[in-house]
Write a protein that holds these residues in place. Structure first.
Motif, PDB file in Angstrom:
ATOM      1  N   LYS A  47       0.825  -1.208   0.000  1.00  0.00           N
ATOM      2  CA  LYS A  47       0.000   0.000   0.000  1.00  0.00           C
ATOM      3  C   LYS A  47       0.868   1.270   0.000  1.00  0.00           C
ATOM      4  O   LYS A  47       0.690   2.150  -0.838  1.00  0.00           O
ATOM      5  N   SER A  48       1.797   1.340   0.954  1.00  0.00           N
ATOM      6  CA  SER A  48       2.648   2.538   1.033  1.00  0.00           C
ATOM      7  C   SER A  48       3.532   2.649  -0.201  1.00  0.00           C
ATOM      8  O   SER A  48       3.753   3.750  -0.719  1.00  0.00           O
ATOM      9  N   THR A  49       4.028   1.510  -0.673  1.00  0.00           N
ATOM     10  CA  THR A  49       4.899   1.532  -1.853  1.00  0.00           C
ATOM     11  C   THR A  49       4.152   2.118  -3.057  1.00  0.00           C
ATOM     12  O   THR A  49       4.718   2.896  -3.827  1.00  0.00           O
ATOM     13  N   PRO A  96       2.107  11.158   6.165  1.00  0.00           N
ATOM     14  CA  PRO A  96       2.881   9.921   6.095  1.00  0.00           C
ATOM     15  C   PRO A  96       2.527   8.924   7.173  1.00  0.00           C
ATOM     16  O   PRO A  96       1.889   9.263   8.177  1.00  0.00           O
ATOM     17  N   GLN A  97       2.948   7.675   6.945  1.00  0.00           N
ATOM     18  CA  GLN A  97       2.590   6.592   7.859  1.00  0.00           C
ATOM     19  C   GLN A  97       3.129   6.821   9.266  1.00  0.00           C
ATOM     20  O   GLN A  97       2.476   6.482  10.239  1.00  0.00           O
ATOM     21  N   ARG A  98       4.323   7.379   9.371  1.00  0.00           N
ATOM     22  CA  ARG A  98       4.881   7.620  10.708  1.00  0.00           C
ATOM     23  C   ARG A  98       5.023   9.121  10.931  1.00  0.00           C
ATOM     24  O   ARG A  98       6.045   9.700  10.562  1.00  0.00           O
ATOM     25  N   ALA A 179      -3.409   9.812   2.705  1.00  0.00           N
ATOM     26  CA  ALA A 179      -3.352   9.639   4.159  1.00  0.00           C
ATOM     27  C   ALA A 179      -2.995   8.179   4.425  1.00  0.00           C
ATOM     28  O   ALA A 179      -3.811   7.282   4.245  1.00  0.00           O
ATOM     29  N   ASP A 180      -1.724   7.955   4.789  1.00  0.00           N
ATOM     30  CA  ASP A 180      -1.221   6.582   4.926  1.00  0.00           C
ATOM     31  C   ASP A 180      -1.317   6.152   6.390  1.00  0.00           C
ATOM     32  O   ASP A 180      -0.535   6.606   7.214  1.00  0.00           O
ATOM     33  N   GLU A 181      -2.293   5.336   6.700  1.00  0.00           N
ATOM     34  CA  GLU A 181      -2.526   4.857   8.066  1.00  0.00           C
ATOM     35  C   GLU A 181      -2.564   6.018   9.064  1.00  0.00           C
ATOM     36  O   GLU A 181      -1.858   5.989  10.068  1.00  0.00           O
TER      37      GLU A 181
HETATM   38 MG    MG Z   1       2.450   1.043   4.754  1.00  0.00          MG
END
Ligand code: MG
Ligand code: ATP
Length: 333
Positions: A47-49, A96-98, A179-181
């Protein structure tokens, strides 16, 4: 209407220790203006990729091998770094995810917001305090305007997440937000507030959103349409109701069955065994076949295509093209 974003047959690989691994395998997806699109799938499904491929933000050991990444008709893959820079942040915002990794722990929050706003919108520093106050107010953070000279660790996770959404979605005024996680690390009440915020921003600003999550409940609340990813493949697509009420792919059904307390009219699937990462790279056939309770020979031999199905698309040899319901599939086991 032309889609705002059209990703066509994206293939992205990573090189690690002399081996090449395919993280996204010819995935296609579209996002229309003002639409909230979910991408779901367990950890490692790519997903993130996929999102980072669109934004040209992959690490050096990654490569977009093939595919078209059309944003507003321009192929971001071939457009060059100057075009990408003008799209990134300004046209397509990213949460981002983090979140903590996108803020510096040793720089006061006000300075970081100013820097980001300047980057996204060439914001005049003299005006930026008023802009920041307005921005914080928009995301329900009016109460922290007096604390902006603090450092990030002096804010809660939910406050920082709102702050990043404020900058990415309101400050930069993009047309599309990735919106990643955005809610994964937050407790449920704060997560619910973030979901409401995203929905409001969509309604107020007409923003299109790609919402990546493995929390299916959040996806059900927020999204109009959903893509289900498994091991780099998009295995099912559909409007949110058809995905949740009539899932067709055995993987989607297994994902839904894993939601505690969910009432399901379908026959139960066994709990998913194994994991995405245990797949061999040179696999043939359907990626999900090794874990699928209804796989037959062809599933192990040929990769199924994503084909139209009522209310969406599904890539499954066992899905009857001429109709039928998912529960029919289990009966001849
Ligand atoms: Mg991810
Ligand atoms: P998660 O839900 O955990 O965020 P994801 O769906 O976003 O997972 P990705 O992070 O896109 O998945 O990872 C897809 C695959 O690519 C995984 O097998 C992962 O191990 C691999 N991968 C991701 N980043 C790298 C990297 N920097 N180097 C090598 N392999 C990577």
């Amino acid at each position: 209407m032309e889609p705002l974003l059209e990703v066509d047959s994206l293939r992205t690989t990573y090189r690690r220790q002399g081996r090449t691994r395919t993280a996204v395998r010819d995935a296609s997806f579209v996002v229309h203006a003002g639409e909230v699109v979910g991408i779901v799938g367990e950890s490692g499904s790519g997903k993130s990729t996929a999102l980072m491929s669109v934004l040209g933000l992959l690490p050096p050991n990654a490569e977009v091998v093939s595919g078209r990444l059309l944003f507003d008709g321009v192929d971001l893959r071939t457009a060059g770094e100057a075009v990408l820079r003008s799209v990134r942040g300004r046209e397509i915002g990213l949460v981002p995810q983090r979140p903590m990794t996108s803020l510096s722990p040793v720089t006061r929050v006000r300075r970081q917001i100013r820097r980001l706003l300047r980057h996204h919108r060439s914001e005049d520093p003299a005006r930026s305090d008023a802009t920041i106050a307005d921005l914080l107010h928009r995301v329900g953070l009016g109460g922290v305007t007096g604390r902006l000279d603090n450092y990030p660790h002096q804010f809660s996770g939910g406050q920082l997440q709102r702050l990043l959404i404020a900058i990415a979605a309101v400050g930069a005024r993009p047309r599309l937000l990735f919106a990643d996680e955005p809610t994964t690390t937050l407790d449920p009440t704060v997560a619910a507030q973030i979901l409401r915020l995203l929905r409001d921003l969509r309604d107020e600003l007409g923003l299109a959103i790609v919402f990546v999550s493995h929390d299916l409940r959040s996806v059900a609340q927020l999204c109009d349409r959903v893509y289900v990813m498994y091991a780099g493949d998009i295995v099912e697509e559909g409007d949110v109701r058809s995905i949740f009420d009539e899932p067709r792919h055995p993987y989607t059904r297994a994902l839904l069955d894993s939601i505690p307390g969910r009432h399901t009219p379908l026959e139960p699937m066994p709990v998913l065994a194994g994991s995405v990462s245990s797949l061999p790279e040179d696999r043939r056939g359907c990626s999900f076949a090794p874990r699928c309770a209804i796989a037959v020979e062809v599933c192990h031999e040929n990769t199924p295509e994503l084909l139209p199905a009522a209310g969406g698309q599904v890539a499954c040899h066992r899905y009857p093209a001429g109709g039928g319901t998912p529960s029919d599939l289990g009966e001849d086991r």
